[in-house]
Motif scaffolding. Sequence first.
Motif, PDB file in Angstrom:
ATOM      1  N   HIS A  36       0.866  -1.187   0.000  1.00 43.51           N
ATOM      2  CA  HIS A  36       0.000   0.000   0.000  1.00 43.51           C
ATOM      3  C   HIS A  36       0.903   1.239   0.000  1.00 43.51           C
ATOM      4  O   HIS A  36       1.670   1.463   0.916  1.00 43.51           O
ATOM      5  N   VAL A  37       0.813   2.016  -1.072  1.00 47.78           N
ATOM      6  CA  VAL A  37       1.687   3.168  -1.271  1.00 47.78           C
ATOM      7  C   VAL A  37       0.863   4.453  -1.306  1.00 47.78           C
ATOM      8  O   VAL A  37      -0.246   4.483  -1.843  1.00 47.78           O
ATOM      9  N   GLY A  80      -5.658  -1.013  -6.739  1.00 46.44           N
ATOM     10  CA  GLY A  80      -6.781  -0.111  -6.546  1.00 46.44           C
ATOM     11  C   GLY A  80      -6.306   1.296  -6.246  1.00 46.44           C
ATOM     12  O   GLY A  80      -5.193   1.501  -5.746  1.00 46.44           O
ATOM     13  N   VAL A  81      -7.163   2.258  -6.560  1.00 44.58           N
ATOM     14  CA  VAL A  81      -6.852   3.671  -6.364  1.00 44.58           C
ATOM     15  C   VAL A  81      -7.937   4.285  -5.493  1.00 44.58           C
ATOM     16  O   VAL A  81      -9.132   4.092  -5.742  1.00 44.58           O
ATOM     17  N   ALA A  82      -7.515   5.044  -4.480  1.00 50.16           N
ATOM     18  CA  ALA A  82      -8.476   5.752  -3.634  1.00 50.16           C
ATOM     19  C   ALA A  82      -7.929   7.128  -3.289  1.00 50.16           C
ATOM     20  O   ALA A  82      -6.736   7.284  -3.028  1.00 50.16           O
ATOM     21  N   VAL A  83      -8.816   8.104  -3.335  1.00 54.12           N
ATOM     22  CA  VAL A  83      -8.493   9.450  -2.872  1.00 54.12           C
ATOM     23  C   VAL A  83      -9.556   9.788  -1.841  1.00 54.12           C
ATOM     24  O   VAL A  83     -10.729   9.878  -2.165  1.00 54.12           O
ATOM     25  N   ILE A  84      -9.121   9.944  -0.603  1.00 50.35           N
ATOM     26  CA  ILE A  84     -10.060  10.235   0.476  1.00 50.35           C
ATOM     27  C   ILE A  84      -9.777  11.624   1.031  1.00 50.35           C
ATOM     28  O   ILE A  84     -10.622  12.495   1.012  1.00 50.35           O
ATOM     29  N   GLY A  85      -8.573  11.828   1.533  1.00 49.05           N
ATOM     30  CA  GLY A  85      -8.128  13.155   1.911  1.00 49.05           C
ATOM     31  C   GLY A  85      -8.723  13.767   3.160  1.00 49.05           C
ATOM     32  O   GLY A  85      -8.693  14.983   3.303  1.00 49.05           O
ATOM     33  N   LEU A  86      -9.252  12.961   4.053  1.00 47.16           N
ATOM     34  CA  LEU A  86      -9.826  13.522   5.273  1.00 47.16           C
ATOM     35  C   LEU A  86      -8.866  13.476   6.458  1.00 47.16           C
ATOM     36  O   LEU A  86      -8.959  14.305   7.352  1.00 47.16           O
ATOM     37  N   GLU A  87      -7.960  12.513   6.484  1.00 46.12           N
ATOM     38  CA  GLU A  87      -7.082  12.352   7.646  1.00 46.12           C
ATOM     39  C   GLU A  87      -5.872  13.275   7.622  1.00 46.12           C
ATOM     40  O   GLU A  87      -5.478  13.802   8.650  1.00 46.12           O
ATOM     41  N   HIS A  94      -3.972   6.902  -2.650  1.00 47.49           N
ATOM     42  CA  HIS A  94      -3.652   5.576  -2.125  1.00 47.49           C
ATOM     43  C   HIS A  94      -3.597   4.600  -3.294  1.00 47.49           C
ATOM     44  O   HIS A  94      -4.522   4.548  -4.107  1.00 47.49           O
ATOM     45  N   LEU A  95      -2.527   3.828  -3.392  1.00 44.27           N
ATOM     46  CA  LEU A  95      -2.406   2.739  -4.356  1.00 44.27           C
ATOM     47  C   LEU A  95      -2.331   1.451  -3.551  1.00 44.27           C
ATOM     48  O   LEU A  95      -1.405   1.271  -2.757  1.00 44.27           O
ATOM     49  N   ILE A  96      -3.322   0.574  -3.739  1.00 51.04           N
ATOM     50  CA  ILE A  96      -3.452  -0.598  -2.874  1.00 51.04           C
ATOM     51  C   ILE A  96      -3.572  -1.874  -3.703  1.00 51.04           C
ATOM     52  O   ILE A  96      -4.515  -2.025  -4.489  1.00 51.04           O
TER      53      ILE A  96
END
Length: 133
Positions: A36-37, A80-87, A94-96
């Motif tokens: 997870h990068v 997988g790709v995720a953009v959350i940006g709350l923390e 995120h690359l998972i």
Amino acid sequence: MTIFSKIVSGEIPAYVVAETIDFLAFLDINPLAEGHVLVIPKKEIDYIFDLDDELYTGLQIFAKIIAGGIKKAIPCIKVGVAVIGLEVPHAHIHLIPMNHVSDLNFSRPKLTFTPEQLEATMEKIREALKIEE
């Protein structure tokens, strides 16, 4: 200054898999999966859609390159790709590595790896990225 900016400046160590003048990719130390990068612009901007077009497209292209290295280094069906940006108020992707849709569930418990395991994962991805070039 965010924790990511402190990583960029070298104040906080990280398991860096790749770096350019504008971008940095490093292992998430609270990962959902091995490999997870997090991919970030070095410039601290909170919201990914506040990046100017050049920085935004550059970040996406950099993330694509890193994802290719992850896919070669870590057994998985897709990255997988995720953009959350709350923390962390610093744009990041995120690359998972994933084999199931549930692998992208950020509500599930995070994994724990030893520094030696993180170092080994970092090296595997770095080696895979050398092949990419």
